[in-house]
Design an enzyme around this catalytic site. Structure first.
Site, PDB file in Angstrom:
ATOM      1  N   VAL A  63      45.466  35.631  47.683  1.00 38.27           N
ATOM      2  CA  VAL A  63      45.311  36.947  46.550  1.00 38.27           C
ATOM      3  C   VAL A  63      45.496  35.544  45.614  1.00 38.27           C
ATOM      4  CG1 VAL A  63      46.535  39.076  45.644  1.00 38.27           C
ATOM      5  CG2 VAL A  63      46.204  39.123  48.308  1.00 38.27           C
ATOM      6  N   CYS A  64      46.259  35.044  45.080  1.00 42.68           N
ATOM      7  CA  CYS A  64      46.016  34.247  43.723  1.00 42.68           C
ATOM      8  C   CYS A  64      45.280  33.609  43.884  1.00 42.68           C
ATOM      9  CB  CYS A  64      47.751  33.600  44.236  1.00 42.68           C
ATOM     10  SG  CYS A  64      49.144  33.868  44.153  1.00 42.68           S
ATOM     11  N   SER A  65      44.652  32.834  45.056  1.00 44.17           N
ATOM     12  CA  SER A  65      42.981  31.578  44.557  1.00 44.17           C
ATOM     13  C   SER A  65      42.581  32.870  44.730  1.00 44.17           C
ATOM     14  CB  SER A  65      43.007  31.260  45.783  1.00 44.17           C
ATOM     15  OG  SER A  65      43.255  32.290  47.179  1.00 44.17           O
TER      16      SER A  65
END
Length: 171
Positions: A63-65
């Site tokens: 999700v962060c990427s």
């Protein structure tokens, strides 16, 4: 330092945030973080620009990427003096590797690992994990906070459309 509960969860488990989150209309707090070359960066380095502060726990999670790639491709393409700053607790070396592999060229990825200066100034440092919680701040050219989104469930994506709509109002 202020401790706040009842704001975020990770996989349903309540977590504690340290610091005070600025509100819309507040002067944006300054901070000192590191870029991928270990140079110190602060809010002042982006004076005169509209700043999108995309905050995530770690680039090495799906999700962060996805969040960084989204802001790299969308918000950083907006006309005008817009800079996208992605802030995590990742080491500068990991940030440099990630950005090279993923082709991140428009957003600037920064590390808060050394002192958690950003995390505490913006009230997004997770006490139990020493990670930043997923959030988005938009700061205008005069360093006034114009948009705040602290995502209630850390594993969820931010509302990108809402953030871009707020950004476009400043352009």
């Amino acid at each position: 330092m202020q401790e706040r509960t009842g704001i975020i969860t990770m996989k349903g488990k309540p977590l504690t945030l340290l610091g005070t989150t600025p509100r819309v209309g507040d002067k944006a707090p300054d901070f000192v973080v590191l870029d991928s070359g270990l140079a110190e960066k602060s809010l002042k380095d982006y004076a005169g620009k509209v700043k999108v502060l995309s905050v995530a726990p770690s680039l090495d999670t799906p999700v962060c990427s996805l969040q960084l790639r989204w802001f790299n491709e969308d918000a950083a393409q907006e006309p005008g003096d817009v800079v996208v700053l992605n802030l995590t607790m990742d080491l500068p070396f990991a940030i440099k590797r990630f950005c090279a592999v993923e082709g991140i060229e428009n957003a600037i990825a920064l590390s808060d690992h050394r002192t958690a200066s950003f995390g505490t100034a913006y009230g997004v440092l997770i006490k139990e994990l020493r990670l930043l919680t997923r959030s988005v701040f938009i700061v205008d050219k005069d360093d006034v906070v114009r948009y705040v989104q602290v995502v209630p469930e850390v594993t969820d994506e931010p509302n990108y459309e809402d953030a871009v709509e707020a950004l476009k109002k400043l352009l």
